[in-house]
Motif scaffolding. Sequence first.
Motif, PDB file in Angstrom:
ATOM      1  N   MET A  66       0.845  -1.163   0.000  1.00  9.92           N
ATOM      2  CA  MET A  66       0.000   0.000   0.000  1.00  9.92           C
ATOM      3  C   MET A  66       0.893   1.229   0.000  1.00  9.92           C
ATOM      4  N   ILE A  67       0.504   2.202  -0.806  1.00  6.84           N
ATOM      5  CA  ILE A  67       1.227   3.469  -0.830  1.00  6.84           C
ATOM      6  C   ILE A  67       0.215   4.582  -0.586  1.00  6.84           C
ATOM      7  N   ILE A  68       0.524   5.425   0.405  1.00  4.98           N
ATOM      8  CA  ILE A  68      -0.308   6.566   0.752  1.00  4.98           C
ATOM      9  C   ILE A  68       0.518   7.821   0.505  1.00  4.98           C
ATOM     10  N   GLY A  69      -0.066   8.783  -0.160  1.00  3.64           N
ATOM     11  CA  GLY A  69       0.593  10.053  -0.409  1.00  3.64           C
ATOM     12  C   GLY A  69       0.001  11.125   0.483  1.00  3.64           C
ATOM     13  N   ALA A  70       0.677  12.256   0.558  1.00  3.94           N
ATOM     14  CA  ALA A  70       0.171  13.399   1.317  1.00  3.94           C
ATOM     15  C   ALA A  70       0.306  14.649   0.467  1.00  3.94           C
ATOM     16  N   THR A  71      -0.725  15.471   0.466  1.00  7.64           N
ATOM     17  CA  THR A  71      -0.689  16.719  -0.272  1.00  7.64           C
ATOM     18  C   THR A  71       0.089  17.765   0.524  1.00  7.64           C
ATOM     19  N   ARG A  72       0.351  18.896  -0.081  1.00  3.91           N
ATOM     20  CA  ARG A  72       1.046  19.983   0.621  1.00  3.91           C
ATOM     21  C   ARG A  72       0.261  20.471   1.830  1.00  3.91           C
ATOM     22  N   GLU A  73      -1.052  20.308   1.748  1.00  2.00           N
ATOM     23  CA  GLU A  73      -1.912  20.721   2.857  1.00  2.00           C
ATOM     24  C   GLU A  73      -1.970  19.672   3.968  1.00  2.00           C
ATOM     25  N   GLY A  74      -1.318  18.533   3.762  1.00  2.00           N
ATOM     26  CA  GLY A  74      -1.291  17.483   4.764  1.00  2.00           C
ATOM     27  C   GLY A  74      -2.401  16.458   4.634  1.00  2.00           C
ATOM     28  N   LYS A  75      -3.206  16.546   3.596  1.00  2.00           N
ATOM     29  CA  LYS A  75      -4.283  15.586   3.386  1.00  2.00           C
ATOM     30  C   LYS A  75      -3.718  14.287   2.805  1.00  2.00           C
ATOM     31  N   LYS A  76      -4.104  13.154   3.393  1.00  2.00           N
ATOM     32  CA  LYS A  76      -3.613  11.856   2.934  1.00  2.00           C
ATOM     33  C   LYS A  76      -4.478  11.336   1.796  1.00  2.00           C
ATOM     34  N   LYS A  77      -3.822  10.672   0.824  1.00  2.00           N
ATOM     35  CA  LYS A  77      -4.507  10.092  -0.332  1.00  2.00           C
ATOM     36  C   LYS A  77      -3.991   8.677  -0.548  1.00  2.00           C
ATOM     37  N   LEU A  78      -4.896   7.715  -0.664  1.00  2.00           N
ATOM     38  CA  LEU A  78      -4.510   6.356  -0.997  1.00  2.00           C
ATOM     39  C   LEU A  78      -4.146   6.319  -2.471  1.00  2.00           C
ATOM     40  N   LEU A  79      -2.915   5.945  -2.790  1.00  2.18           N
ATOM     41  CA  LEU A  79      -2.455   5.928  -4.178  1.00  2.18           C
ATOM     42  C   LEU A  79      -2.588   4.556  -4.814  1.00  2.18           C
TER      43      LEU A  79
ATOM     44  N   GLY B 221       7.193  14.222  -8.907  1.00  2.00           N
ATOM     45  CA  GLY B 221       7.483  15.246  -7.914  1.00  2.00           C
ATOM     46  C   GLY B 221       7.534  14.747  -6.484  1.00  2.00           C
ATOM     47  N   LEU B 222       7.891  13.474  -6.283  1.00  2.00           N
ATOM     48  CA  LEU B 222       8.008  12.979  -4.918  1.00  2.00           C
ATOM     49  C   LEU B 222       9.163  13.663  -4.220  1.00  2.00           C
ATOM     50  N   ARG B 223       8.906  14.218  -3.057  1.00  2.00           N
ATOM     51  CA  ARG B 223       9.947  14.927  -2.323  1.00  2.00           C
ATOM     52  C   ARG B 223      10.532  14.100  -1.196  1.00  2.00           C
ATOM     53  N   LEU B 224       9.711  13.238  -0.574  1.00  2.06           N
ATOM     54  CA  LEU B 224      10.178  12.453   0.561  1.00  2.06           C
ATOM     55  C   LEU B 224       9.454  11.118   0.569  1.00  2.06           C
ATOM     56  N   THR B 225      10.200  10.059   0.802  1.00  2.00           N
ATOM     57  CA  THR B 225       9.639   8.723   0.946  1.00  2.00           C
ATOM     58  C   THR B 225       9.889   8.259   2.369  1.00  2.00           C
ATOM     59  N   VAL B 226       8.815   7.869   3.065  1.00  2.00           N
ATOM     60  CA  VAL B 226       8.930   7.315   4.415  1.00  2.00           C
ATOM     61  C   VAL B 226       8.437   5.877   4.332  1.00  2.00           C
ATOM     62  N   ALA B 227       9.271   4.945   4.762  1.00  2.00           N
ATOM     63  CA  ALA B 227       8.907   3.522   4.688  1.00  2.00           C
ATOM     64  C   ALA B 227       9.601   2.766   5.805  1.00  2.00           C
ATOM     65  N   ASP B 228       9.277   1.474   5.902  1.00  2.00           N
ATOM     66  CA  ASP B 228       9.924   0.639   6.909  1.00  2.00           C
ATOM     67  C   ASP B 228      11.344   0.295   6.435  1.00  2.00           C
ATOM     68  N   GLY B 229      11.981  -0.626   7.108  1.00  2.00           N
ATOM     69  CA  GLY B 229      13.370  -0.960   6.804  1.00  2.00           C
ATOM     70  C   GLY B 229      13.559  -1.967   5.696  1.00  2.00           C
ATOM     71  N   ASN B 230      12.489  -2.315   4.968  1.00  2.00           N
ATOM     72  CA  ASN B 230      12.585  -3.307   3.906  1.00  2.00           C
ATOM     73  C   ASN B 230      13.500  -2.823   2.789  1.00  2.00           C
ATOM     74  N   LEU B 231      14.519  -3.606   2.471  1.00  2.00           N
ATOM     75  CA  LEU B 231      15.482  -3.202   1.449  1.00  2.00           C
ATOM     76  C   LEU B 231      14.883  -3.181   0.051  1.00  2.00           C
ATOM     77  N   GLY B 232      13.873  -4.004  -0.202  1.00  2.00           N
ATOM     78  CA  GLY B 232      13.255  -4.043  -1.522  1.00  2.00           C
ATOM     79  C   GLY B 232      12.653  -2.711  -1.927  1.00  2.00           C
ATOM     80  N   ILE B 233      11.949  -2.077  -0.999  1.00  2.00           N
ATOM     81  CA  ILE B 233      11.310  -0.800  -1.337  1.00  2.00           C
ATOM     82  C   ILE B 233      12.346   0.298  -1.566  1.00  2.00           C
ATOM     83  N   TRP B 234      13.418   0.294  -0.769  1.00  2.00           N
ATOM     84  CA  TRP B 234      14.438   1.334  -0.944  1.00  2.00           C
ATOM     85  C   TRP B 234      15.171   1.163  -2.268  1.00  2.00           C
ATOM     86  N   SER B 235      15.454  -0.046  -2.666  1.00  2.00           N
ATOM     87  CA  SER B 235      16.116  -0.290  -3.952  1.00  2.00           C
ATOM     88  C   SER B 235      15.227   0.156  -5.104  1.00  2.00           C
TER      89      SER B 235
END
Length: 74
Positions: free
Chosen positions: A1-14, A41-55
Amino acid sequence: MIIGATREGKKKLLTVDGGYRESKESWSGVLRSLRDRGLQGLRLTVADGNLGIWSAFGEIYPESKEQQCWNHKI
């Protein structure tokens, strides 16, 4: 699951997608799909420690900065 956030802080299920053991290949497919549908235009990615997602993020969205989730970091 990937959730994004707008500049206003509103969360969106992507997207919600099944994958195989959180592998780089699974995450790459999900991220390519988002990119091909116009996500940019992704500015920041926050995720768990899974190496697959970071790669996968490093290849598909190299401009995005990375931060590990505090809950997983502790």
